[in-house]
Design an enzyme around this catalytic site. Structure first.
Site, mmCIF file in Angstrom:
data_model
loop_
_atom_site.group_PDB
_atom_site.id
_atom_site.type_symbol
_atom_site.label_atom_id
_atom_site.label_comp_id
_atom_site.label_asym_id
_atom_site.label_seq_id
_atom_site.Cartn_x
_atom_site.Cartn_y
_atom_site.Cartn_z
ATOM 1 N N GLU A 77 0.816 -1.210 0.000
ATOM 2 C CA GLU A 77 0.000 0.000 0.000
ATOM 3 C C GLU A 77 0.854 1.266 0.000
ATOM 4 O OE1 GLU A 77 -2.617 -0.907 3.232
ATOM 5 O OE2 GLU A 77 -3.856 -2.189 1.952
ATOM 6 N N HIS A 96 -1.633 3.671 9.041
ATOM 7 C CA HIS A 96 -2.789 2.947 8.496
ATOM 8 C C HIS A 96 -3.013 1.711 9.355
ATOM 9 C CE1 HIS A 96 -5.472 0.571 6.189
ATOM 10 N NE2 HIS A 96 -4.565 -0.140 5.552
ATOM 11 N N HIS A 98 -5.869 -1.403 11.136
ATOM 12 C CA HIS A 98 -7.035 -2.261 10.901
ATOM 13 C C HIS A 98 -7.719 -2.544 12.237
ATOM 14 C CE1 HIS A 98 -5.524 -4.134 6.827
ATOM 15 N NE2 HIS A 98 -5.507 -2.824 6.829
ATOM 16 N N HIS A 161 -12.070 -1.769 4.656
ATOM 17 C CA HIS A 161 -10.625 -1.947 4.771
ATOM 18 C C HIS A 161 -10.084 -1.597 6.159
ATOM 19 C CE1 HIS A 161 -6.585 -1.518 2.403
ATOM 20 N NE2 HIS A 161 -6.358 -1.843 3.663
#
Length: 222
Positions: A77, A96, A98, A161
């Site tokens: 990514e 980023h 999750h 996501h």
């Protein structure tokens, strides 16, 4: 090259895993060196607890790998990180994650409203954590999908996501914003559950922008 940035990014990646924001090798982190314009970014598919600063990869904003001492590949990514840096010239670090509750609302394509005043520090412009439209991980489609969201806010979700936060200072501040996204998401989930599906009260952006340090606090004159 950029040893201090490598150390900082590595430490935050480990902390994110320990704090439950990233599990099973998920998530990625990066920081930009203002002088060179290079970014330091985490590698793909490596357990965070096994990472060392040597494993961090140095890239430029054209997706060229400048240095990878351990022979590891940068996160798939990376294009998303690069797009944010190109879109937001004030972004110098990106987290980023999750995390569970934030990703739940990402799955639902549901923006999170500003239900607590602390979100005034999350770089929002519309009183919400927005959702970027779906893009397949590792593609330019994903990278391009975040442009509008990162223009609106420094903290946003990615449909189906996870969550992204960036900051103008350093990777620690970006990490804190990512942690706030998760806390806000959990608070929102709890409130909606207690209210049996009804929306809780939230703050308008105009109110969030009124915050200032109290003038009543006085410091000794130098």
């Amino acid at each position: 090259m950029l040893e201090n940035l490598k150390k900082d990014v590595c430490e935050i990646a480990k902390r994110a895993q320990r704090d439950g924001l990233c599990k099973h090798k998920s998530g990625n982190f990066s920081a930009r060196d203002v002088k060179s314009g290079y970014i330091v970014i985490t590698p793909t598919s490596v357990d965070r607890e096994l990472l060392t600063p040597r494993d961090m990869i140095v890239m430029d904003l054209e997706a060229n790998v400048i240095e990878n001492l351990s022979g590891l590949k940068p996160t798939s990514e990376s294009l998303m990180h690069i797009t944010i840096y190109k879109t937001r010239k004030d972004a110098n670090a990106i987290a980023h994650t999750h995390s569970m509750y934030a990703t739940t609302f990402a799955l639902l394509n549901k923006p999170i409203p500003a239900i607590v005043y602390e979100v005034a520090n999350m770089g929002l412009t519309k009183g919400r954590v927005p959702v970027a439209p779906y893009g397949r991980p590792g593609t330019m489609e994903l990278a391009n999908s975040v442009v509008d969201a990162c223009m609106e806010a420094e903290s946003f979700l990615m449909e189906s996501h996870g969550a992204v936060a960036f900051d103008s200072q350093d990777i620690y501040e970006a990490f804190l914003k990512a942690a706030y996204i998760e806390e806000l998401a959990q608070l929102y989930y709890n409130a909606v559950t207690v209210l049996q599906g009804k929306e809780p009260k939230s703050f308008a952006q105009e109110e969030l922008q009124k915050w200032e340090y109290p003038k009543e606090i006085k410091f000794p004159k130098q």
